[in-house]
Design a protein around this motif. Structure first.
Motif, PDB file in Angstrom:
ATOM      1  N   SER A 165       0.753  -1.149   0.047  1.00 28.97           N
ATOM      2  CA  SER A 165       0.034   0.033  -0.112  1.00 28.97           C
ATOM      3  C   SER A 165       0.827   1.157   0.106  1.00 28.97           C
ATOM      4  N   ARG A 166       0.405   2.122  -0.664  1.00 29.47           N
ATOM      5  CA  ARG A 166       0.994   3.540  -0.655  1.00 29.47           C
ATOM      6  C   ARG A 166       0.293   4.540   0.236  1.00 29.47           C
ATOM      7  N   ASN A 167      -0.855   4.037   0.839  1.00 25.84           N
ATOM      8  CA  ASN A 167      -1.442   4.811   1.837  1.00 25.84           C
ATOM      9  C   ASN A 167      -1.099   4.515   3.240  1.00 25.84           C
ATOM     10  N   TRP A 168      -0.207   5.333   3.721  1.00 27.49           N
ATOM     11  CA  TRP A 168       0.323   5.245   5.015  1.00 27.49           C
ATOM     12  C   TRP A 168      -0.712   4.942   6.261  1.00 27.49           C
ATOM     13  N   ARG A 169      -1.897   5.273   6.109  1.00 27.51           N
ATOM     14  CA  ARG A 169      -2.947   5.199   6.878  1.00 27.51           C
ATOM     15  C   ARG A 169      -3.588   3.942   7.243  1.00 27.51           C
ATOM     16  N   THR A 170      -3.213   3.081   6.109  1.00 24.73           N
ATOM     17  CA  THR A 170      -3.690   1.745   6.003  1.00 24.73           C
ATOM     18  C   THR A 170      -2.518   0.786   6.583  1.00 24.73           C
ATOM     19  N   VAL A 171      -1.495   1.327   6.836  1.00 22.38           N
ATOM     20  CA  VAL A 171      -0.507   0.781   7.272  1.00 22.38           C
ATOM     21  C   VAL A 171      -0.231   1.052   8.849  1.00 22.38           C
ATOM     22  N   ALA A 172      -0.314   2.275   9.224  1.00 23.29           N
ATOM     23  CA  ALA A 172       0.123   2.631  10.730  1.00 23.29           C
ATOM     24  C   ALA A 172      -0.881   2.148  11.752  1.00 23.29           C
ATOM     25  N   THR A 173      -0.400   1.882  12.670  1.00 23.80           N
ATOM     26  CA  THR A 173      -1.022   1.253  13.894  1.00 23.80           C
ATOM     27  C   THR A 173      -1.834   2.466  14.420  1.00 23.80           C
ATOM     28  N   GLU A 174      -2.908   2.129  15.203  1.00 26.00           N
ATOM     29  CA  GLU A 174      -3.843   3.162  15.666  1.00 26.00           C
ATOM     30  C   GLU A 174      -2.906   4.186  16.652  1.00 26.00           C
ATOM     31  N   GLY A 211      12.805   2.077   7.945  1.00 26.49           N
ATOM     32  CA  GLY A 211      11.439   2.183   7.601  1.00 26.49           C
ATOM     33  C   GLY A 211      11.119   2.568   6.157  1.00 26.49           C
ATOM     34  N   LEU A 212      10.061   2.841   6.107  1.00 25.28           N
ATOM     35  CA  LEU A 212       9.398   3.245   4.634  1.00 25.28           C
ATOM     36  C   LEU A 212       9.017   4.884   4.849  1.00 25.28           C
ATOM     37  N   ILE A 213       9.113   5.518   3.634  1.00 28.77           N
ATOM     38  CA  ILE A 213       8.520   7.023   3.743  1.00 28.77           C
ATOM     39  C   ILE A 213       7.611   6.842   2.684  1.00 28.77           C
ATOM     40  N   TYR A 214       6.297   7.352   2.999  1.00 32.71           N
ATOM     41  CA  TYR A 214       5.072   7.393   2.217  1.00 32.71           C
ATOM     42  C   TYR A 214       4.579   8.799   1.977  1.00 32.71           C
ATOM     43  N   PRO A 215       3.974   8.998   0.596  1.00 30.24           N
ATOM     44  CA  PRO A 215       3.618   9.858   0.193  1.00 30.24           C
ATOM     45  C   PRO A 215       2.470  10.490   1.417  1.00 30.24           C
ATOM     46  N   SER A 216       2.147  11.779   1.411  1.00 23.66           N
ATOM     47  CA  SER A 216       1.201  12.329   2.379  1.00 23.66           C
ATOM     48  C   SER A 216       0.347  13.687   1.778  1.00 23.66           C
ATOM     49  N   ASP A 217       0.897  14.681   1.929  1.00 22.31           N
ATOM     50  CA  ASP A 217       0.388  15.887   1.453  1.00 22.31           C
ATOM     51  C   ASP A 217       1.418  16.926   0.797  1.00 22.31           C
ATOM     52  N   ALA A 218       1.107  18.225   0.798  1.00 22.69           N
ATOM     53  CA  ALA A 218       1.933  19.064  -0.247  1.00 22.69           C
ATOM     54  C   ALA A 218       3.188  19.513   0.796  1.00 22.69           C
ATOM     55  N   ILE A 219       2.870  19.342   2.174  1.00 22.60           N
ATOM     56  CA  ILE A 219       4.066  19.971   3.029  1.00 22.60           C
ATOM     57  C   ILE A 219       5.159  18.667   3.594  1.00 22.60           C
ATOM     58  N   GLY A 277       7.098  21.259  -1.179  1.00 20.27           N
ATOM     59  CA  GLY A 277       7.753  21.055  -2.442  1.00 20.27           C
ATOM     60  C   GLY A 277       8.156  19.673  -2.595  1.00 20.27           C
ATOM     61  N   VAL A 278       9.294  19.541  -3.274  1.00 14.39           N
ATOM     62  CA  VAL A 278       9.609  18.271  -3.750  1.00 14.39           C
ATOM     63  C   VAL A 278      10.010  17.280  -2.800  1.00 14.39           C
ATOM     64  N   PRO A 279       9.442  15.894  -2.687  1.00 10.76           N
ATOM     65  CA  PRO A 279       9.781  15.068  -1.673  1.00 10.76           C
ATOM     66  C   PRO A 279      11.171  14.854  -1.572  1.00 10.76           C
ATOM     67  N   ILE A 280      11.718  14.301  -0.549  1.00 11.33           N
ATOM     68  CA  ILE A 280      13.056  13.960  -0.499  1.00 11.33           C
ATOM     69  C   ILE A 280      13.669  13.233  -1.488  1.00 11.33           C
ATOM     70  N   PHE A 326       6.928   8.856   7.750  1.00 10.60           N
ATOM     71  CA  PHE A 326       7.847   7.741   7.816  1.00 10.60           C
ATOM     72  C   PHE A 326       7.261   6.746   8.876  1.00 10.60           C
ATOM     73  N   LEU A 327       7.204   5.467   8.546  1.00  9.83           N
ATOM     74  CA  LEU A 327       6.857   4.409   9.567  1.00  9.83           C
ATOM     75  C   LEU A 327       7.765   3.274   9.509  1.00  9.83           C
ATOM     76  N   GLY A 328       8.509   3.023  10.775  1.00  7.07           N
ATOM     77  CA  GLY A 328       9.441   2.036  10.742  1.00  7.07           C
ATOM     78  C   GLY A 328       9.668   1.416  12.202  1.00  7.07           C
ATOM     79  N   THR A 329      10.660   0.996  12.368  1.00  3.02           N
ATOM     80  CA  THR A 329      11.310   0.539  13.556  1.00  3.02           C
ATOM     81  C   THR A 329      12.746   1.028  13.986  1.00  3.02           C
ATOM     82  N   LEU A 330      13.132   0.477  15.310  1.00  2.00           N
ATOM     83  CA  LEU A 330      14.510   0.840  15.682  1.00  2.00           C
ATOM     84  C   LEU A 330      15.183  -0.231  15.826  1.00  2.00           C
ATOM     85  N   GLU A 331      16.328  -0.380  15.242  1.00  2.00           N
ATOM     86  CA  GLU A 331      17.292  -1.492  15.095  1.00  2.00           C
ATOM     87  C   GLU A 331      18.582  -0.843  16.329  1.00  2.00           C
ATOM     88  N   LEU A 332      18.611  -1.822  17.411  1.00  2.00           N
ATOM     89  CA  LEU A 332      19.243  -1.343  18.518  1.00  2.00           C
ATOM     90  C   LEU A 332      20.805  -2.022  18.691  1.00  2.00           C
TER      91      LEU A 332
END
Length: 206
Positions: free
Chosen positions: A29-38, A137-145, A82-85, A149-155
């Motif tokens: 999915s490219r929609n972060w809302r369907t991936v993110a936890t509550e 993690g992954l960086i998803y499209p969101s809005d114009a601003i 502006g332009v995504p990273i 990012f959704l991911g985890t920590l590797e320690l």
């Protein structure tokens, strides 16, 4: 349980080339809302409250000058849109703001480490390549601003990133924002460890 990421970067011996592992994301999915936890959707929703509170705590403990010196990096409203990273290698450093519990520091600025952004699962994969806390993690499209990012920590000396959603305490959620002509940041509200807000500066590696 949602799984989003096993994106991991390794350095080839004797070579500066950085390559992703063969781990895959179970959701395309490219929609972060369907991936993110509550919980992570709530953390992202409260990003500005976290930022303001963390800055207040850091200033109160005597770090107003350091905050002012960082300029746009630590200004909650400095995102320019502006332009995504772009994909590529980055110099990245983390500033932790506002102690999460008594006895911890309200302001900690770490030196630069190495990060990489590259194509992954139809979006962008992100990995902090060095340091004792490595965001993957992954960086998803969101809005114009901003992007999400959704991911985890590797320690520590761990060799493999945990999948997002497998352990709530390891989940990381944040916004990627452009704050200058060649300067971005990743703001991470209410991280599970140490601070109220983590801010990662991202500058393209020369």
């Amino acid at each position: 349980m949602r799984s989003v990421l096993g994106f991991m970067i390794v350095a080839l011996a004797g070579c500066s080339t950085l390559m992703p592992s063969n781990n895959v994301v179970e959701s395309n999915s490219r929609n972060w809302r369907t991936v993110a936890t509550e919980q992570d959707r709530e953390r992202l929703h409260e990003w500005r409250t976290a930022f303001i509170s963390a800055l207040a705590a850091a200033r109160k403990s005597g770090h107003a000058d350091e905050i002012a010196a960082e300029g746009a990096l630590l200004d909650p409203d400095s995102a320019t849109g502006g332009v995504p990273i772009p994909n590529g290698l980055y110099k990245c450093r983390v500033i932790k703001l506002g102690a999460k519990s008594p006895g911890l520091l309200d302001y900690v600025a770490y030196p630069y480490f190495r990060c990489r952004i590259g194509p992954a699962q139809g979006v962008q994969g992100f990995a902090k390549l060095s340091g004792s806390q490595r965001h993957v993690g992954l960086i998803y499209p969101s809005d114009a601003i901003r992007q999400v990012f959704l991911g985890t920590l590797e320690l520590g000396d761990e060799q493999r990133a945990m999948q997002y959603g497998a352990d709530e305490e390891r989940n990381v959620a944040g916004f990627v924002e452009r704050i200058g002509p060649a300067r971005w940041r990743l703001i991470m509200p209410y991280p599970h460890f140490e601070s109220q807000m983590d801010v990662m500066e991202l500058i393209p590696a020369s």
